[in-house]
Design a protein around this motif. Sequence first.
Motif, PDB file in Angstrom:
ATOM      1  N   GLY A   1       5.014  15.130  -8.569  1.00  0.00           N
ATOM      2  CA  GLY A   1       6.477  15.176  -8.676  1.00  0.00           C
ATOM      3  C   GLY A   1       6.999  16.539  -9.098  1.00  0.00           C
ATOM      4  N   LYS A   2       6.223  17.239  -9.923  1.00  0.00           N
ATOM      5  CA  LYS A   2       6.680  18.544 -10.405  1.00  0.00           C
ATOM      6  C   LYS A   2       5.842  19.694  -9.850  1.00  0.00           C
ATOM      7  N   LEU A   3       5.103  19.415  -8.785  1.00  0.00           N
ATOM      8  CA  LEU A   3       4.204  20.446  -8.245  1.00  0.00           C
ATOM      9  C   LEU A   3       4.970  21.699  -7.792  1.00  0.00           C
ATOM     10  N   ALA A   4       5.977  21.509  -6.946  1.00  0.00           N
ATOM     11  CA  ALA A   4       6.725  22.651  -6.413  1.00  0.00           C
ATOM     12  C   ALA A   4       7.465  23.386  -7.528  1.00  0.00           C
ATOM     13  N   GLU A   5       8.085  22.609  -8.387  1.00  0.00           N
ATOM     14  CA  GLU A   5       8.843  23.191  -9.507  1.00  0.00           C
ATOM     15  C   GLU A   5       7.909  24.014 -10.421  1.00  0.00           C
ATOM     16  N   THR A   6       6.740  23.465 -10.705  1.00  0.00           N
ATOM     17  CA  THR A   6       5.768  24.157 -11.566  1.00  0.00           C
ATOM     18  C   THR A   6       5.261  25.427 -10.905  1.00  0.00           C
ATOM     19  N   ALA A   7       4.949  25.342  -9.622  1.00  0.00           N
ATOM     20  CA  ALA A   7       4.457  26.525  -8.904  1.00  0.00           C
ATOM     21  C   ALA A   7       5.523  27.624  -8.890  1.00  0.00           C
ATOM     22  N   ASP A   8       6.776  27.239  -8.686  1.00  0.00           N
ATOM     23  CA  ASP A   8       7.858  28.239  -8.685  1.00  0.00           C
ATOM     24  C   ASP A   8       8.012  28.887 -10.058  1.00  0.00           C
ATOM     25  N   ALA A   9       7.879  28.076 -11.103  1.00  0.00           N
ATOM     26  CA  ALA A   9       8.018  28.609 -12.464  1.00  0.00           C
ATOM     27  C   ALA A   9       6.893  29.595 -12.774  1.00  0.00           C
ATOM     28  N   ILE A  10       5.674  29.253 -12.354  1.00  0.00           N
ATOM     29  CA  ILE A  10       4.530  30.152 -12.578  1.00  0.00           C
ATOM     30  C   ILE A  10       4.735  31.456 -11.806  1.00  0.00           C
ATOM     31  N   ALA A  11       5.207  31.331 -10.571  1.00  0.00           N
ATOM     32  CA  ALA A  11       5.455  32.530  -9.755  1.00  0.00           C
ATOM     33  C   ALA A  11       6.456  33.455 -10.435  1.00  0.00           C
TER      34      ALA A  11
ATOM     35  N   ALA B   1       6.263  13.971   1.153  1.00  0.00           N
ATOM     36  CA  ALA B   1       5.903  15.399   1.124  1.00  0.00           C
ATOM     37  C   ALA B   1       7.161  16.263   1.201  1.00  0.00           C
ATOM     38  N   LYS B   2       8.079  15.883   2.089  1.00  0.00           N
ATOM     39  CA  LYS B   2       9.317  16.674   2.228  1.00  0.00           C
ATOM     40  C   LYS B   2      10.151  16.606   0.958  1.00  0.00           C
ATOM     41  N   GLU B   3      10.260  15.407   0.406  1.00  0.00           N
ATOM     42  CA  GLU B   3      11.086  15.255  -0.809  1.00  0.00           C
ATOM     43  C   GLU B   3      10.508  16.016  -1.994  1.00  0.00           C
ATOM     44  N   LEU B   4       9.178  16.193  -2.009  1.00  0.00           N
ATOM     45  CA  LEU B   4       8.547  16.915  -3.118  1.00  0.00           C
ATOM     46  C   LEU B   4       8.458  18.420  -2.861  1.00  0.00           C
ATOM     47  N   GLY B   5       8.971  18.867  -1.701  1.00  0.00           N
ATOM     48  CA  GLY B   5       8.966  20.305  -1.410  1.00  0.00           C
ATOM     49  C   GLY B   5       7.608  20.824  -0.969  1.00  0.00           C
ATOM     50  N   CYS B   6       6.756  19.938  -0.409  1.00  0.00           N
ATOM     51  CA  CYS B   6       5.432  20.361   0.051  1.00  0.00           C
ATOM     52  C   CYS B   6       5.466  20.562   1.564  1.00  0.00           C
TER      53      CYS B   6
ATOM     54  N   THR C   1       0.841  -1.203   0.000  1.00  0.00           N
ATOM     55  CA  THR C   1       0.000   0.000   0.000  1.00  0.00           C
ATOM     56  C   THR C   1       0.879   1.257   0.000  1.00  0.00           C
ATOM     57  N   CYS C   2       1.906   1.251   0.867  1.00  0.00           N
ATOM     58  CA  CYS C   2       2.826   2.404   0.934  1.00  0.00           C
ATOM     59  C   CYS C   2       3.493   2.624  -0.416  1.00  0.00           C
ATOM     60  N   SER C   3       3.923   1.536  -1.008  1.00  0.00           N
ATOM     61  CA  SER C   3       4.621   1.615  -2.288  1.00  0.00           C
ATOM     62  C   SER C   3       3.719   2.212  -3.362  1.00  0.00           C
ATOM     63  N   ARG C   4       2.461   1.773  -3.397  1.00  0.00           N
ATOM     64  CA  ARG C   4       1.521   2.286  -4.408  1.00  0.00           C
ATOM     65  C   ARG C   4       1.194   3.761  -4.158  1.00  0.00           C
ATOM     66  N   ILE C   5       0.987   4.098  -2.879  1.00  0.00           N
ATOM     67  CA  ILE C   5       0.659   5.499  -2.551  1.00  0.00           C
ATOM     68  C   ILE C   5       1.820   6.409  -2.951  1.00  0.00           C
ATOM     69  N   GLU C   6       3.041   5.995  -2.590  1.00  0.00           N
ATOM     70  CA  GLU C   6       4.210   6.821  -2.906  1.00  0.00           C
ATOM     71  C   GLU C   6       4.349   7.011  -4.419  1.00  0.00           C
ATOM     72  N   ALA C   7       4.166   5.918  -5.156  1.00  0.00           N
ATOM     73  CA  ALA C   7       4.311   6.009  -6.612  1.00  0.00           C
ATOM     74  C   ALA C   7       3.264   6.947  -7.205  1.00  0.00           C
ATOM     75  N   LYS C   8       2.044   6.858  -6.698  1.00  0.00           N
ATOM     76  CA  LYS C   8       0.980   7.699  -7.270  1.00  0.00           C
ATOM     77  C   LYS C   8       1.199   9.178  -6.928  1.00  0.00           C
ATOM     78  N   ILE C   9       1.582   9.455  -5.690  1.00  0.00           N
ATOM     79  CA  ILE C   9       1.828  10.859  -5.313  1.00  0.00           C
ATOM     80  C   ILE C   9       2.979  11.429  -6.135  1.00  0.00           C
ATOM     81  N   ARG C  10       4.030  10.641  -6.290  1.00  0.00           N
ATOM     82  CA  ARG C  10       5.185  11.128  -7.074  1.00  0.00           C
ATOM     83  C   ARG C  10       4.796  11.339  -8.542  1.00  0.00           C
ATOM     84  N   ARG C  11       3.960  10.454  -9.062  1.00  0.00           N
ATOM     85  CA  ARG C  11       3.579  10.581 -10.477  1.00  0.00           C
ATOM     86  C   ARG C  11       2.801  11.876 -10.717  1.00  0.00           C
ATOM     87  N   HIS C  12       1.911  12.209  -9.804  1.00  0.00           N
ATOM     88  CA  HIS C  12       1.072  13.398 -10.008  1.00  0.00           C
ATOM     89  C   HIS C  12       1.743  14.674  -9.511  1.00  0.00           C
TER      90      HIS C  12
END
Lengths: 90, 315
Positions: B54-64, B106-111, B41-52
């Motif tokens: 993964g670029k959230l912080a980077e994208t938000a910074d670029a938009i800013a 969450a920490k690794e993705l910058g959230c 379950t942990c493995s699947r959750i981690e993979a799904k969060i990273r897939r969606h």
Amino acid sequence: MEKTVITVVGKDTTGIIARSSTFLYEHNINILDIAQTVLDGIFNMMMIVDVSGMDITFEEFVCKMKALAEEIGVDIRCQREEIFDMMHRI
Amino acid sequence: MLNIKEVFETTNMIEHENLDVRTVTMGISLFDCSATTVEETCSRIEAKIRRHAGKLAETADAIAAEFGIPIVNKRISITPISLIGASCCKTPDDYVTICKMLDRVAKELGCNFLGGFSAVVSKGITESDRLLIESIPEALAVTDNICASVNVGSTKTGINMDAVKLMGEIVKKTAVRTADRECIGCAKLVVLCNAPDDNPFMAGAFLGITQGDAVINVGVSGPGVVKAALDKCHGENFQVLCDTIKKTAFKITRVGQMVAQEAAARLVSSSASSTFPLPLPQPSVTASPTSSRRWASRSAGLPARLRLSPCSTTR
């Protein structure tokens, strides 16, 4: 066309427009509109430019404009036009 | 064409009146992550969060950077974990294991916050809900960026007093467990009644079960802008005051809408998600295209659905 709005605010001095527009020319950025006022010795300028043909990335463009701003001693902001359109146009 | 007054009004709002985007929060459905073991379950959750996200912080910074508007926080909300862990969690420690994994991701993705370590028990408590609730004091003590919430009642079902009693004990245990850190655990715990169908606001955030696979929510903040606008209304009549508030709220909200559309357009192309509603606070704006293709075709225009409703302010 990719429009970007450049705003310049700072103490009025010679060469602000000249140096800004020279930089834009060097990077193939076309000036579409320009307006300026000087209030109480503070220079306010707005330029709408087309960055679709520029030879650098947007990030580099912003960094170089900031470096230029420090050289001249003014504040320069570069923002995509959409944010202004969204706020002021329906 | 824009005029210099409009341009400097916007830059003044950002530079001097604290207009900013408080948060871009991505909601991610985890219904397809349930497995028979905690590890899987942990493995699947981690993979799904990273897939969606993964670029959230980077994208938000670029938009800013491109739009010149600060985006202060990048966050994630997920399906209430008591629903996802029901198939594999047999003890409160199993939920603590999931919580630690979520914190690390969450920490690794910058959230700075991930919400959804939650249970909805307004009518009754399942075994899974009870285990998650019992795990909360330890889970919030050993993690930093996870927010937990428990919905204990609703107007329709009444208040689940068993859950209220249980949560009373849990709140105290959480405070005691983090007493050496000013009881920070309780700052990350919300006990709700009438939790909305979907809630993007920390610390009670979770992705509603009626939502799509991934959603983008944006919270905008402009109290300074409203104050500055009201300062200009001294001596004017009530009509002028109302019009000023409406015009100012419109401008603030449109900035949030633009950031949400841009974030959805960029993140949808880098993930497999298909639906991106965009609720905003005060008033909220929701766009619900039914497919990524449809979203792409609408990204430059008006959202599919525009809804104005009172909404709580973001933290």
